[in-house]
Design an enzyme around this catalytic site. Sequence first.
Site, PDB file in Angstrom:
ATOM      1  N   THR A 123      40.060  41.646  49.705  1.00 38.80           N
ATOM      2  CA  THR A 123      38.682  41.325  49.338  1.00 38.80           C
ATOM      3  C   THR A 123      38.083  40.719  50.588  1.00 38.80           C
ATOM      4  O   THR A 123      38.817  40.259  51.448  1.00 38.80           O
ATOM      5  CB  THR A 123      38.692  40.318  48.177  1.00 38.80           C
ATOM      6  N   ASN A 129      40.062  45.560  45.595  1.00 37.99           N
ATOM      7  CA  ASN A 129      41.151  44.911  44.877  1.00 37.99           C
ATOM      8  C   ASN A 129      42.398  44.731  45.735  1.00 37.99           C
ATOM      9  O   ASN A 129      42.549  43.697  46.318  1.00 37.99           O
ATOM     10  CB  ASN A 129      41.465  45.588  43.553  1.00 37.99           C
ATOM     11  N   ASP A 145      42.030  43.988  37.481  1.00 38.27           N
ATOM     12  CA  ASP A 145      41.380  42.699  37.169  1.00 38.27           C
ATOM     13  C   ASP A 145      41.294  42.462  35.663  1.00 38.27           C
ATOM     14  O   ASP A 145      41.085  41.336  35.214  1.00 38.27           O
ATOM     15  CB  ASP A 145      39.958  42.657  37.745  1.00 38.27           C
ATOM     16  N   SER A 183      36.053  38.478  37.102  1.00 37.84           N
ATOM     17  CA  SER A 183      36.349  38.370  38.535  1.00 37.84           C
ATOM     18  C   SER A 183      36.372  36.914  38.975  1.00 37.84           C
ATOM     19  O   SER A 183      35.667  36.073  38.419  1.00 37.84           O
ATOM     20  CB  SER A 183      35.273  39.121  39.321  1.00 37.84           C
ATOM     21  N   SER A 184      37.177  36.647  39.987  1.00 38.80           N
ATOM     22  CA  SER A 184      37.215  35.298  40.560  1.00 38.80           C
ATOM     23  C   SER A 184      36.262  35.150  41.742  1.00 38.80           C
ATOM     24  O   SER A 184      36.113  34.052  42.283  1.00 38.80           O
ATOM     25  CB  SER A 184      38.636  34.986  41.038  1.00 38.80           C
ATOM     26  N   GLY A 229      40.825  36.177  48.089  1.00 37.25           N
ATOM     27  CA  GLY A 229      41.985  35.360  47.735  1.00 37.25           C
ATOM     28  C   GLY A 229      42.442  35.507  46.298  1.00 37.25           C
ATOM     29  O   GLY A 229      43.180  34.648  45.809  1.00 37.25           O
ATOM     30  N   GLY A 230      42.000  36.575  45.608  1.00 35.03           N
ATOM     31  CA  GLY A 230      42.463  36.805  44.240  1.00 35.03           C
ATOM     32  C   GLY A 230      42.196  35.582  43.385  1.00 35.03           C
ATOM     33  O   GLY A 230      41.098  35.020  43.394  1.00 35.03           O
TER      34      GLY A 230
HETATM   35  O1  DON Z   1      37.370  40.187  41.496  1.00 36.01           O
HETATM   36  C1  DON Z   1      38.452  39.633  41.643  1.00 36.01           C
HETATM   37  O2  DON Z   1      38.683  38.517  41.218  1.00 36.01           O
HETATM   38  C2  DON Z   1      39.533  40.342  42.445  1.00 36.01           C
HETATM   39  N1  DON Z   1      39.283  41.766  42.421  1.00 36.01           N
HETATM   40  C3  DON Z   1      39.561  39.810  43.825  1.00 36.01           C
HETATM   41  C4  DON Z   1      40.676  40.389  44.633  1.00 36.01           C
HETATM   42  C5  DON Z   1      40.991  39.631  45.845  1.00 36.01           C
HETATM   43  O3  DON Z   1      40.375  38.650  46.178  1.00 36.01           O
HETATM   44  C6  DON Z   1      42.149  40.087  46.615  1.00 36.01           C
HETATM   45  N2  DON Z   1      42.298  39.435  47.859  1.00 36.01           N
HETATM   46  N3  DON Z   1      42.204  38.867  48.687  1.00 36.01           N
END
Ligand code: DON
Length: 586
Positions: free
Chosen positions: A397, A417, A439, A468-469, A489-490
Site C-alpha cells: 500500500t 493489497n 480485506d 479498510s484500515s 501497513g495493513g
Molecule cells: O485497506 C486496507 O486496509 C488494506 N488493503 C491495506 C493493505 C496494506 O496496507 C498493505 N501494506 N502495506
Amino acid sequence: MKNGALRSRSGIAWLAILFAAVMPVGAHAQAEATTRASLLDFGSVHHPVVARNGMVASQEMRASRVGALILAQGGNAFDAAAATHFALAVSLPRAGPISGGGFMLLHSAEADETLAIDYKETAPAAAHADMFVREDGAVDRDALAFSRRGAGVPGLVAAIDLMLEKYGTMTMAEVIQPALEMARDGIVVTQSLADALSFAREALGAEPAAGEIFFRPDGSTLRAGDELVQRDLAWTLSEIAEHGADAFYRGSIAEKIVADMEARGGLITRDDLAAYRAIERDVLWHDYKGYRLALMPPPGSGGIHIAQMLNVMEHFPVEDLGPGSAAKTQIMVEAMRQAYADRSEYLGDPAFVDVPIEWLMGESYASEIAAAIEPGVARDSENISPGTLPVEEGDDTTHLTVMDKWGNVVSSTTSINFSFGSGIVIPGTGLLLNNVMGDFSASPGTPNAFGLIGGFANSIQPGKRPLSSMSPTIVFRDDTPYLATGSPGGSRIITSVLQVLSNVLDHGMNIQEATVEPRIHHQWLPDLVYVERGVSVDTKHLLRGMGYTLEEGGRTQGSLQSIMWIDGVFYGSSDPRRPGAGVAGY
Ligand code: DON
C-alpha cells in the site's frame, strides 16, 4: 500545458526541486533565515525537508519529483497529486498501480471545503459471502491472494478523474504525461524495487505476462541498474490520457480486463466496471486539544478509531508521561485493544451496515474505556482464537501527501493489497491485479489477510466495499491546514498514524522526529504488543512487568508520508522505514 511546455520549463524547476529534496536542512536554515527556529533549532536530532511554495511526499522519490514539477509549473495540489499517483503506478509497481483502490482526503482552499473520496474497490456482482470458504470450512487463502477471484473492481482512476474535475486546473492528459514517458522510455530499477521484485518472484512468475515486464531474459528478476520499460502500461496510460477514465471503465482497457477475466476464471464483468463510482463522502471531524482533525469515514476504519483512541488518551496526562514511556505505551495499547475489538464487530461498508459512528467516537464511551484502564496492569483480550497467526504487514500500500501555496491539500492512500497484488498482470495492459477481497472477512470470526478478525459487518456481498484500515488524515489549526499524513501497513496503519499524530500534537515534535520515533502496535487479537526495534529496553521491561506479552524483532511498522504547513513554510517527512521514499519541495 502540453509536453513541450513541460519539458522546456523543466530545467529550472528540476533544480529547485532537487535543491529542496536533497539539501541538508542546515543549509536551508542558512539560506532561508526565515526558517522557524522552533522546529529547526539544533535541539532536534531529525529534521524535515523544507520548502516555501509547495511539497509532495511519497514512497518513491521520482514520483514525488513529478508532483513537485507540476507544482513548479503552476499546477495546484490536485494536479500534482494526480500526476504523482500516475508516476507511482510506474515507479512503485508493488503498491502504486492504477488497478487498486483507496481513500483520499482533499481540502480545497478556494471552495473552503474538505471532503473524502472513497475509491475502495467493490466486490464484483458475482461475489458471495462464502466464495473463499473450502468444503472443510477453512478459508482458501491462495485463491484470495493469487487468483483473479481475489480482485475487486479498481477505483483509483475514477477517483483521480473526480478530483481533477472538481478542483484540478490541468487535464488528465497533462497529468499523465510524465508517467507515460517513464513507462514508455523506461526507468532505472532502484535497489528497493529490485529487492521487492526478487521477494515476489514466485507470484510474478506464475504467468508469462508479469515476467515479460519484470524479469530478465534468463528468468531472474530485474536487478538494480537495469532498465524497466512498461510498454503495455504506457498504452494503458495513453488510452486514459486520450479518452479519460471512460477508457478504463467502459472502453479499450475495460475490454482487455473483461476478456482476461472471462478466459481465466475472474469475476469482474463489463457491468461491474461500468457501474464503478468513486464516492464523495463527508469527512469525520474530531477536535483534539485545539486542533481539528479531518478523518476518513467508513468503509475506512482508521478515522473512527483514531478519534476513539485519542479520546481515551485525553483522559491521561500523556504529555507528561512522555513519548516512549511505558506509562504512555500502556494507555495506547489499551486504547488500541478496545478499538480493534470494536472494529471487528461494528465496522463495514455503510451502504450495507449501520456503523455506530457517534457512539464509537463519543466522549461517554471513551470515558468507559479509560475508566477500565488500571495504570500498571495489562488487561486481557478474551477469546483468543487458537489459529490466529501473528500478523506480518505487507509492502503493498502506499501514501502520498501534497500541499500547495494556496492551501490546497491532498492526502491519499492507495493499495493493490499485497506486494504486486496477486502477481497477475492483465495481458496487454501492464496492470497488476489487486487482491483486495482479502480485506473482507472471508468467514466470520476468522482473520482477514492482515490478521484482523471480522464478522457479518465485513462479510463479502456483491457491490460491497471491504473494510479498510487506510487512514489519510488532515489536521487543521485555526481553520488552516496544519498537518496531512497517512501510511501503508495493513492492520498497523491506524496505530502508526495515531502515534505520529500524538508525537506532533501531544509532544510538539517536528514532523521528522515524530516519524522516526519507534512505534508499537496492538490489535486486540492476537494479544501481543508488537514493538519496533528502538523501543527502550527499560520501557519493554516495565511493560512486561505490567503483564504484557511483547513481540519483538519483526519488521518496521508503516511508512508515513507527511507534510506540515506552518506560517507559510512547508515541512515534509518521508518515513525512513521503507527505502526509496522522498519529499520533493519547491
Ligand atoms: O485497506 C486496507 O486496509 C488494506 N488493503 C491495506 C493493505 C496494506 O496496507 C498493505 N501494506 N502495506
